[in-house]
Enzyme design. Structure first.
Site: not given
Ligand code: AP5
Ligand code: ZN
Length: 212
Positions: A9, A84, A123, A156, A167
């Site tokens: 994402k 979410r 990552r 991270r 997660r």
């Molecule tokens: P990446 O692009 O970083 O993936 P992502 O989907 O953004 O993963 P996240 O782990 O950031 O999502 P998340 O939803 O768990 O975390 P968030 O920060 O939102 O890609 C991942 C890896 O894969 C990278 O190394 C990349 O290079 C690689 N990659 C990408 N595309 C690829 C491909 N096509 N092929 C191969 N490799 C590839 O949330 C974190 C925390 O914040 C949550 O746990 C929660 O505590 C809090 N939080 C955030 N939003 C909310 C909300 N709305 N409500 C409550 N808590 C929230």
């Protein structure tokens, strides 16, 4: 944008937002910036994030409301990681109605859980510009350093295997129901998020165009 942790994402949101010239509003990035800045919001969020749980809705919703009220979001925005759960989706609807706007499309990124674990354990992220790398799939030019400004990349806190598994559970239980929710509203576009990043971007663009 909706999809499990590690679906890409953040990676896709960064590319699409820049191509569409709209801001990317990533709740995870905003929380992480507050944690590293030591703000009150960061202190509240950190314990939940480190465990891989969702930060409470009232904290998250207030933060998104503030962000969307800023001028740069007036001509459009891309939401990454929000809503979410179904309650946040309801709040978002009210927030957007108050701003006289609404969602055009909800893009679902699909990828299986084993791939997610591989992606997240490799990552690395840049603390300066937020760019995300992967040690194998998308390495920086110089090991451990960001291509943009040379900052030292970090891993991270929530990318440890047990936390990744938790997660994924949170995603299945709380976030995945949004897929049916937005499908019922006719807003959902689902794409496969596997294969090279550029191919996923091309699928995303085609899906967005079809819906808007
Ligand atoms: P990446 O692009 O970083 O993936 P992502 O989907 O953004 O993963 P996240 O782990 O950031 O999502 P998340 O939803 O768990 O975390 P968030 O920060 O939102 O890609 C991942 C890896 O894969 C990278 O190394 C990349 O290079 C690689 N990659 C990408 N595309 C690829 C491909 N096509 N092929 C191969 N490799 C590839 O949330 C974190 C925390 O914040 C949550 O746990 C929660 O505590 C809090 N939080 C955030 N939003 C909310 C909300 N709305 N409500 C409550 N808590 C929230
Ligand atoms: Zn950087």
């Amino acid at each position: 944008m909706v999809g499990p942790p590690g679906a890409g994402k953040g990676t896709q949101a960064q590319i699409l937002a820049s191509e569409l010239s709209i801001p990317k509003v990533s709740t995870g990035d905003i929380f992480r910036a507050n944690v590293s800045g030591g703000t009150e919001l960061g202190k509240k969020a950190k314990q939940y994030m480190d465990r891989g749980d969702l930060v409470p809705d009232e904290v998250t919703n207030a933060m998104v409301k503030d962000r969307l009220a800023r001028g740069d979001a007036a001509a459009g925005f891309l939401l990454d990681g929000f809503p979410r759960n179904v309650a946040q989706a309801g709040t978002l609807r009210t927030m957007l109605a108050d701003l006289d706007t609404g969602l055009d499309v909800v893009l679902e990124l699909r990828v299986d859980e084993e791939e997610v674990v591989k992606r997240l354990s490799g990552r690395r992220s840049c603390p300066e510009c937020g760019r995300v790398y992967h040690v194998e799939y998308d390495p920086p030019k110089v090991e451990g350093r960001c291509d943009n400004e040379g900052a030292e990349l970090y891993q991270r806190e929530d990318d440890r295997e047990e936390t990744i598994r938790h997660r994924l559970e949170v995603y299945r239980e709380q976030t995945a129901p949004l897929v049916a929710f937005y499908e019922a509203e006719g807003l959902l576009a689902t794409i496969a998020a596997t294969g090279p990043v550029e191919e996923v971007t091309a699928r995303a663009k085609a899906a967005i165009e079809e819906k808007t």
